[in-house]
Design a protein around this motif. Structure first.
Motif, PDB file in Angstrom:
ATOM      1  N   GLU A 117      -4.712 -26.552 -18.476  1.00  0.00           N
ATOM      2  CA  GLU A 117      -4.435 -26.604 -19.913  1.00  0.00           C
ATOM      3  C   GLU A 117      -2.980 -26.269 -20.210  1.00  0.00           C
ATOM      4  O   GLU A 117      -2.370 -26.843 -21.123  1.00  0.00           O
ATOM      5  N   PHE A 118      -2.437 -25.343 -19.462  1.00  0.00           N
ATOM      6  CA  PHE A 118      -1.056 -24.938 -19.679  1.00  0.00           C
ATOM      7  C   PHE A 118      -0.107 -26.114 -19.519  1.00  0.00           C
ATOM      8  O   PHE A 118       0.734 -26.394 -20.383  1.00  0.00           O
ATOM      9  N   PHE A 119      -0.246 -26.842 -18.419  1.00  0.00           N
ATOM     10  CA  PHE A 119       0.699 -27.937 -18.162  1.00  0.00           C
ATOM     11  C   PHE A 119       0.329 -29.206 -18.921  1.00  0.00           C
ATOM     12  O   PHE A 119       1.192 -30.041 -19.169  1.00  0.00           O
ATOM     13  N   GLN A 120      -0.948 -29.352 -19.302  1.00  0.00           N
ATOM     14  CA  GLN A 120      -1.295 -30.481 -20.158  1.00  0.00           C
ATOM     15  C   GLN A 120      -0.640 -30.350 -21.524  1.00  0.00           C
ATOM     16  O   GLN A 120      -0.319 -31.353 -22.174  1.00  0.00           O
ATOM     17  N   ASN A 121      -0.452 -29.110 -21.988  1.00  0.00           N
ATOM     18  CA  ASN A 121       0.059 -28.879 -23.339  1.00  0.00           C
ATOM     19  C   ASN A 121       1.410 -28.188 -23.342  1.00  0.00           C
ATOM     20  O   ASN A 121       1.782 -27.545 -24.326  1.00  0.00           O
ATOM     21  N   ILE A 122       2.160 -28.305 -22.247  1.00  0.00           N
ATOM     22  CA  ILE A 122       3.406 -27.554 -22.110  1.00  0.00           C
ATOM     23  C   ILE A 122       4.411 -27.924 -23.202  1.00  0.00           C
ATOM     24  O   ILE A 122       5.158 -27.054 -23.694  1.00  0.00           O
ATOM     25  N   ARG A 123       4.446 -29.165 -23.634  1.00  0.00           N
ATOM     26  CA  ARG A 123       5.422 -29.545 -24.661  1.00  0.00           C
ATOM     27  C   ARG A 123       5.109 -28.846 -25.982  1.00  0.00           C
ATOM     28  O   ARG A 123       6.005 -28.321 -26.654  1.00  0.00           O
ATOM     29  N   PHE A 124       3.826 -28.850 -26.374  1.00  0.00           N
ATOM     30  CA  PHE A 124       3.448 -28.155 -27.596  1.00  0.00           C
ATOM     31  C   PHE A 124       3.740 -26.662 -27.497  1.00  0.00           C
ATOM     32  O   PHE A 124       4.238 -26.052 -28.448  1.00  0.00           O
ATOM     33  N   LEU A 125       3.427 -26.062 -26.352  1.00  0.00           N
ATOM     34  CA  LEU A 125       3.671 -24.630 -26.178  1.00  0.00           C
ATOM     35  C   LEU A 125       5.156 -24.312 -26.300  1.00  0.00           C
ATOM     36  O   LEU A 125       5.545 -23.264 -26.829  1.00  0.00           O
ATOM     37  N   THR A 142       5.742 -18.663 -22.675  1.00  0.00           N
ATOM     38  CA  THR A 142       5.806 -17.415 -21.914  1.00  0.00           C
ATOM     39  C   THR A 142       4.495 -16.650 -22.013  1.00  0.00           C
ATOM     40  O   THR A 142       3.980 -16.122 -21.013  1.00  0.00           O
ATOM     41  N   GLY A 143       3.924 -16.591 -23.221  1.00  0.00           N
ATOM     42  CA  GLY A 143       2.642 -15.912 -23.389  1.00  0.00           C
ATOM     43  C   GLY A 143       1.537 -16.586 -22.610  1.00  0.00           C
ATOM     44  O   GLY A 143       0.700 -15.914 -21.989  1.00  0.00           O
TER      45      GLY A 143
END
Length: 1545
Positions: free
Chosen positions: A506-514, A521-522
């Motif tokens: 999920e982190f890398f699927q949504n990295i742009r939004f994050l 970082t969170g």
């Protein structure tokens, strides 16, 4: 392919050949000259008669049984009984076309006949001679052998064999073995009779030559494919594996792989330099057989199938394991006989020693040969099992209902599988289960070895050996609770790993939004915490494993100590050298099964856990049979029902847990859509429009009623709200496997209808331009139109469209309605369209359906609804008629405004203009692993840890050698026999510790105590070594994971545009798993192997200096064989590593687009593509193990030579029995170390390839720091009265590229609302991204509240700016976790913002506040969950409002929301962001007409900047002309006049 039958015969043929034949008449002279001394003993002669007779009787019996006709019943019974002994795949199961071999070379058949006739004639001469001299035994032997050869020659002459005649080869080997034994016996007895020796040599040569010719025939009469490679062909992926066309001898030595070595030595191996997979290994063939098996035996479990499909390999594995278990004790027995013979100086004893040295040599050779066969068969079993599990998991994923975010756990509390868990099932569980099949025989071989060892030990030590049994039982008792606890830890560890992988995914699927929100970082900390939880379970596992390892590591010493204690102290027997070293050898052999048995049971339990996890996944809910072409029966496919609709149907997203109320129910639905007409589906946001389409496609759980839709024959096409596109070219996405292939006429018509022609003109490679993952290289409008083009291009008769018009401007929507939804491409097609553009589509529609809160409130023909007066109500409530303009800001999606005339796009993500490729092939290192990689791992593990590890290894080796020295001296102390040279050296240079001990005959206690001290020291040293290894490995894996996660978190968005997520996931699964486990073992093996090699070599040279030249020569041979293996294996392993990524990257892509794949009926296409990708990975893996087998066989044979020669050197030099025992033991260690050294060093390098791939990601480019400690903004920044100033801003996407923004300068006051408009490519997206520093300014600056944003950290910046974009990123979890992932706000604040953003009423589906309890913050949702696109946008808006940012950037945040709700949302936005600076990237011009100012961009420059009234009043102004181009110019003028209270001209 299969070689099991010949392999099985060879196993028996090579092992039990004990006798020889003497041929031709020269025997006469030999027999006369040595009538007594040279004549074989009677029992040998009997064996010489029995063996040939038995061999020919076996041939006769086989020929007789083969020629008989059997009734059907007997044939059926025989077929049933023999089924476990037949290969799982036969020629008829293969997809490829078989190729019968032509007739073999004529000379081979004739040579076999001539050679067998020569033997027959020779033995006839022997028969004549024996009758003349009345030698009865010789006469009987000659008769039997002559008849045998006569039958063999007739058999070969009548029917020339096409494949090797295994029984004839067995007969030849038996006769040649007898000749060898005769020659060796004569040599030991010192016979000097050249004629006799010559005769036996001739006999030996003839029989061996016949066996060689027979074995040179191909193993298979029919090749499985026409492109099977031969030994002479240069390796190429156009040819399949050469093992399909081998003969018996090349198969028995693996020399068929040698053609790859010259290629590997001359260059780096690439995909085209490696053979393709054999049809017998191809996954499609394997899985098709699996499906046939399941259809025939539907009640059989997966485990039963795996056992049935691999039964032949498992049987051969067990047979060879039993052979090794029994024959494996021959070296120990030979050691006892050799040492006992050395105590007796007679010549007969010396001959006995030499004889048993030869026996040991032959036993070792048999191990080498059988291990090769076993390796191939067990490896085939492993590869097939792994491949079948891979395919079963992928096949299940294609049929499985997408329940992401709808029900996270099943009734047993197990997490339902998402991408992270499925990857773990493939990368972890499938391997664990397959590994058990690879090592299947160990469970059965260990008890046999234990039994034989204990019986043998009883023969050596008597009842004292039972003390060892007691120690073993105590060890098992201590081991049981540890094993039980370890199983629990294993389960928890796998769950922790699943959770970590889900978060990583999920982190890398949504990295742009994050990154937009400053949350990366969170989220990275959340992933790291999950990793720490996983490592905590691993620490517990390490503690348990260390305790178990300590128990079984000390077991040989403990058993030896207890047995020696009873034997010497209680029984009062003398522990001679022969008994001591034989016992130690037996105890060492006891160690392997004792250690292996619990480990095997352990591993079986692990595999049981993995099998449960796999079967749990395979048992998850599936779509109905009619909804998947993989499940559809032939009757359903043949049906001609063309009705499309529902019959009294109710649906829900998933079966919810009993304690949780169902949140959304769809129905009752009782409607049929008119065939070959356009149907419109309308309704407010959250009414269930998308759910209706999902239900029609079979993606929702049907509670009752029926769905009418025929999906067979690719009759359905689907276009979702969020278009799913493949990582492929534009053309490939549009064609999408259509039956037409590439039809240029149809293709051009589709492009024109979907307004794509001018888009393709600006793409670097036209329609061959590559689309990145999730369509990142396209605007939202382009994605929607390409998805629509895919649906139109297909042969589907039913096209289901979920609001594709929402992503495009009104002009484009009109074009699409006119050219795509009507006209030739829409002719005779049933089109079901969800849309808010009712009036635009109404002229073409014949039927209309309206939904509200999941219920059907109106449906009927357009004319009927018009007559009833209901049509105007629907249009008034739902219609969208305003024009659209602009483009979105997201780096992920940009919505185009004018498809009819787009301007050149921004330079943001241009693919390579040469070929249109966006994503390059994964990089692969060449040559040796760099020292930097090794140094990185050593630093990560800790320098002190490695230094202490090396010291402990040296200490362990010294203790082991001291232990053997001490045992030798203990045994010799009974005999009081010492070499004078060694004695003198000891007196002069050193005095050993045992010199002051009393003779063991007088007092054995001190000797036992010293042995105890040495053993205990060794055990605790090993324990320290194991514990330190676990610690250093844990530190390394923690450090590398954290570093890689940190570097990827800080990587710029561009990196993720060009790097597939599957490639990143491969680093976090396969490579991290290697660092976690395999690297520790291979590193240990390399270090210990190196020290064993050096230490054993020095000990042998010290005891037998004359062996030094030979040892150097042997070592040179080892090294000589190594380079081609190392080079080829290194390249193959690297190819294997990079071939994994596409498989899992494609799997990730498939899971995201599963609904589309099933809608188009393309499941089989994707399953076939998976076969191809896994075949490629399997190819490199398979060839690697063939190359490893090639080296292993040669090293094993060389090791046998080393042990044989060392033993003979020791016997020849006349060392004492103690030193002879020491040399023989060290020779075995030297041979094993020599064999292992190159392999383990190569394995270390291969495992470090994973570290190398991780290190590659430690060097990715980085964004600016997240926090700049010396330049942090104040706590209240931006303040309530701060503004924004853009000063001479210039932005380039790379040095040397043209500027995208050119000297922009403007200011925005506190609370001001600024609309940004402009054609596509004007720079709107870049401007928005510049505020977040997603792209950095080349010149100029942006100042927010008096702070230059380039001087502060990215987290400090992005946490204070909020983006609301059209594309919404959600995470698996709850509404609460998506609104406020880091728990900054209270539940009351979260619930309040849901109400203010009108999301809670939408989710409740009605306005009754009494139903509020049905919607809570804990309601589960997922990345693609059950929320509609409009609901997702509302949730994103609520998330933004909750942040209360002073600067807000909006990008058509309500494009998927109906008009009525949009008005409410716009009011909410104006109220909530009243004091904030709002910069809106405008698509609907109405949205920004009441803004304070509007900024018009063109070609990266400011064209206009003023109030809406001023711009609308400016004659010839850009903004005014954009509005005039709208179909609703008058409406826009009216809006400005009404809102601003002025009159426009």
């Amino acid at each position: 392919m299969t070689f099991s039958f010949p392999g099985a015969l060879l196993d028996h043929g090579f092992a039990q050949t004990q006798l020889s034949v003497a041929v031709s008449t020269p025997i006469t002279a030999a027999h006369e000259s040595s009538t007594s001394s040279a004549r074989p003993e009677t029992n040998i002669m009997l064996l010489c008669i029995i063996l040939p007779a038995g061999s020919v009787a076996l041939i006769l019996l086989y020929d007789l049984l083969s020629s008989l006709y059997y009734p059907k019943v007997l044939r059926r019974i025989a077929r049933s009984l023999s089924s476990p002994f037949r290969d799982f795949l036969a020629l008829e199961d293969l997809e490829e076309t078989a190729e019968p071999l032509g007739p073999s070379a004529i000379w081979k058949g004739r040579s076999m006949v001539v050679l067998s006739v020569c033997e027959c004639v020779a033995w006839a001469a022997v028969l004549a001679y024996s009758e003349a001299v009345h030698e009865g035994v010789l006469e009987a032997r000659a008769i039997v052998v002559c008849i045998a050869w006569l039958y063999v020659s007739l058999r070969l002459a009548i029917k020339s064999p096409v494949t090797p005649p295994y029984l004839v080869i067995l007969f030849c080997i038996a006769n040649s073995s007898i000749a060898c034994i005769d020659l060796f016996t004569g040599f030991l007895k010192g016979e000097d009779n050249p004629g006799y020796t010559t005769v036996r040599l001739l006999d030996l040569c003839v029989t061996l030559l016949l066996a060689w010719v027979a074995g040179s025939l191909p193993l298979q009469a029919v090749l499985p494919a026409k492109n099977a490679a031969t030994e002479k062909d240069t390796p190429s992926n156009a040819l399949c594996m050469p093992e399909d066309s081998v003969n018996l001898w090349t198969w028995s030595t693996f020399s068929f792989v040698e053609p790859i070595f010259p290629v590997a030595m001359s260059k780096t191996l690439n995909e085209e330099d490696v053979w393709s997979l054999s049809p017998y290994f191809k996954h499609k063939n394997l899985f098709q057989k699996y499906l046939k098996y399941c259809a025939k035996h539907p009640t059989h479990s997966l485990l039963r199938f795996l056992l049935a499909s691999n039964s032949l390999d498992l049987i051969i594995d067990m047979a060879i394991e039993l052979w090794s278990a029994v024959v494996g004790f021959i070296p120990a027995y030979s050691l006892q006989r050799i040492l006992s013979a050395l105590a007796d100086p007679s010549p007969e004893s010396r001959r006995t020693a030499y004889t048993f040295a030869l026996v040991t040599f032959l036993a070792h050779l048999s191990f080498a040969q059988f291990d090769l066969y076993k390796c191939w068969h067990t490896r085939r079993c492993y590869e097939r099992t792994r491949g079948q599990l891979f395919c079963a998991l992928h096949y299940k994923a294609l049929k499985r209902r997408d329940i992401t975010g709808k029900a996270s756990e099943n009734e047993n509390g197990d997490q339902r599988a998402d991408l992270g868990k499925i990857v773990n099932l493939m990368q972890g569980d499938a391997y664990a289960v397959a590994q058990r099949f690879w090592e299947f025989s160990g469970v059965f071989g260990a008890p046999v070895r234990l039994t034989i060892a204990m019986v043998f030990l009883y023969q050596v030590l008597g009842w004292s050996s039972f003390a060892a049994v007691i120690v073993v039982l105590v060890a098992y008792v201590l081991n049981y609770p540890l094993v039980k606890y370890n199983i629990y830890v294993a389960r928890q560890s796998w769950r922790a790993k699943d959770k970590r992988m889900n978060l990583v995914n999920e982190f890398f699927q949504n990295i742009r939004f994050l990154k937009f929100y400053g949350w990366e970082t969170g989220w990275a900390n959340r992933v790291q915490n999950a990793r720490e939880s996983e490592l905590n379970w691993r620490i517990k596992e390490n503690f348990v494993n260390a305790a178990i390892s300590f128990i079984w590591t000390w077991m040989p010493s403990a058993t030896a100590l207890s047995a020696f204690f009873c034997y010497t102290l209680i029984a009062g027997e003398r522990l001679t050298v022969a008994k001591a070293f034989t016992s130690i050898a037996l105890f060492s052999q006891l160690q392997e099964p004792m250690t292996a048995l619990p480990n095997q049971v352990f591993a079986l339990l692990y595999a049981y856990v993995s099998m449960q996890r796999i079967e749990t996944f395979l048992a998850e809910e599936e779509v109905p049979d009619w909804a998947s072409t993989l499940k559809m029966s032939s009757e359903v496919k043949a049906e001609r029902n063309e009705d499309i609709g529902f019959e009294d149907a109710y649906f829900e997203w998933d079966v919810s847990p009993s304690d949780e109320p169902v949140r959304f129910t769809l129905g009752p639905l009782d409607v049929k859509f008119p065939a070959r007409k356009l149907t419109l589906v309308s309704g407010p946001t959250g009414s269930g429009k998308s759910a209706l389409l999902s239900a029609l496609l079979g993606e929702m759980h049907c509670l009752s009623g029926n769905v009418l839709l025929k999906k067979s024959g690719h009759q359905v096409a689907y276009c979702a709200q969020n278009p799913w596109l493949e990582h492929a070219t534009v053309r490939d996405n549009i064609i999408f496997g259509a039956m037409y292939g590439y039809d240029s006429t149809r293709y051009q018509a589709v492009l024109e209808a979907c307004a794509l022609l001018k888009d393709l003109e600006i793409f670097p490679a036209g329609d061959m331009t590559e689309i990145g993952e999730k369509g990142i290289t396209l605007s939202g409008g382009q994605r929607a139109r390409i998805a629509l083009a895919r649906a139109l291009y297909s042969q589907a008769t039913c096209i289901i469209l979920d609001d594709p018009l929402a992503a495009v401007d009104m002009h484009t929507a009109q074009h699409l309605v006119k050219n795509a939804l009507s006209g030739e491409l829409a002719r005779d097609r049933t089109i079901i369209l969800v849309t808010h553009h009712i009036s635009l589509c109404l002229p073409l529609a014949s039927y209309l359906v309206e939904l509200a809160s999941g219920h059907l409130i109106r449906h009927g023909s357009v004319e009927e609804l018009r007559r009833q007066g209901q049509l105007d109500q629907i249009v008034e409530a739902e219609d969208i008629a305003e024009a659209e303009d602009g483009s979105s800001l997201s780096s992920e999606t940009r919505v185009e405004c004018d498809a009819d005339g787009p301007s050149p796009p921004e330079e943001e993500r241009k693919p390579d203009p040469a070929n249109g490729k966006l994503i390059d092939a994964e990089t692969r290192a060449e040559g040796r692993v760099s020292m930097h990689t090794y140094w990185t791992y050593i630093k990560a593990a800790g320098l002190i840890s490695w230094f202490i590890t090396l010291l402990l290894l040296l200490l362990i080796r010294a203790i082991n050698i001291s232990n053997q020295f001490f045992l030798a001296k203990w045994g010799e102390a009974y005999e009081q026999a010492r070499l004078w040279a060694i004695y003198a050296l000891r007196q002069v240079l050193v005095k050993w510790p045992w010199e002051d001990l009393p003779p063991p005959d007088v007092n054995v206690r001190p000797w036992l105590l010293v042995y105890l001290y040495i053993s205990a020291t060794g055990a605790f040293t090993v324990l320290s070594y194991i514990g330190l290894g676990y610690y250093s490995s844990l530190q390394a894996s923690r450090s590398l994971f954290k570093s890689m996660l940190s570097r990827l978190t800080g990587a710029p968005s561009r990196f993720f545009d060009v790097t597939p997520v599957g490639r990143i996931l491969n680093r976090f699964t396969s490579d991290i798993n290697t660092v976690d486990g395999a690297l520790l073992n291979s590193g240990r093996a390399a270090l210990s192997g190196t020290l064993n090699f050096i230490a054993s070599f020095l000990v042998i040279i010290w005891v037998v200096p004359s062996f030094a030249p030979f040892a150097v020569f042997i070592a040179w041979l080892y090294i000589r064989l190594a380079p081609p293996y190392v080079q080829a294996s290194r390249d193959l392993r690297r190819l294997e590593s990079i071939s994994l990524s596409p498989a899992f990257s494609g799997f990730d892509e498939l899971l995201r687009g599963l609904v589309h794949v099933r809608a188009f009926g393309m499941e089989e296409r994707y399953q076939n593509r998976f076969y191809q990708r896994v075949d490629l990975f399997q190819t490199f893996d398979h060839v690697y193990w063939l190359v490893a087998g090639w080296l292993r066989w040669r090293y094993d044979c060389l090791g046998s030579v080393v042990v044989f020669c060392t033993t003979n050197f020791a016997l020849w030099t006349g060392v004492s029995s103690g030193y002879a025992a020491l040399v023989i033991v060290q020779a075995g260690i030297f041979a094993e170390a020599s064999r292992q050294l190159v392999r383990v060093l190569a394995q270390v390098e291969l495992d470090f390839n994973s570290v190398e791939r991780i290190v590659e990601y430690l060097d990715v480019p980085q964004e600016a720091p997240a926090i700049v400690e010396g330049s942090r903004p104040p706590a209240g920044w931006p303040s309530g009265n701060g503004g924004v100033a853009v000063d001479n801003l210039v932005v380039r996407y790379a040095p040397g590229l043209p500027a995208v923004l050119r000297n922009l300068s403007f200011t925005v006051k506190h609370g001001e609302k600024l609309g940004v408009v402009g054609r596509t490519g004007s720079g709107k997206s870049t401007l928005a991204l510049s505020f977040l520093r997603i792209v950095e300014a080349s010149e100029g600056k942006i100042i927010i509240d008096n702070i230059d944003i380039s001087q502060i950290g990215l987290d400090d910046l992005r946490n204070q700016i909020t983006i609301i974009s059209q594309d919404v990123s959600l995470f698996t979890g709850t509404i609460r976790s998506n609104l406020d992932p880091f728990d900054v706000h209270s539940d009351e604040e979260c619930m309040d913002v849901l109400e203010r953003c009108h999301l809670a009423p939408v989710l409740r589906r009605d306005d009754d506040m009494s139903t509020n309890s049905r919607i809570t913050l804990d309601t589960p949702i997922g990345q693609t969950g059950s929320l509609s696109a409009g609901e997702r946008q509302l949730l994103a808006l609520a998330r933004a409002v909750l942040r209360r940012s002073s600067v807000v950037i909006m990008d058509e945040a309500t494009s998927q929301i109906d008009s009525e709700l949009d008005e409410k949302i716009q009011r909410t936005i104006r109220e909530e962001f009243a004091s904030s600076i709002v910069i809106t990237i405008a698509h609907r011009l109405r949205t920004v007409l009441d803004y304070d100012r509007i900024l018009v961009l063109g070609n990266g420059e400011i064209l206009e900047l003023d109030t809406p009234a001023a711009l609308m009043s400016k004659p010839g102004g850009v903004f005014r002309e954009m509005c005039r181009a709208s179909a609703d110019w008058s409406a826009l003028v009216a809006i400005v006049e009404r809102r601003l209270g002025i009159k426009l001209s």
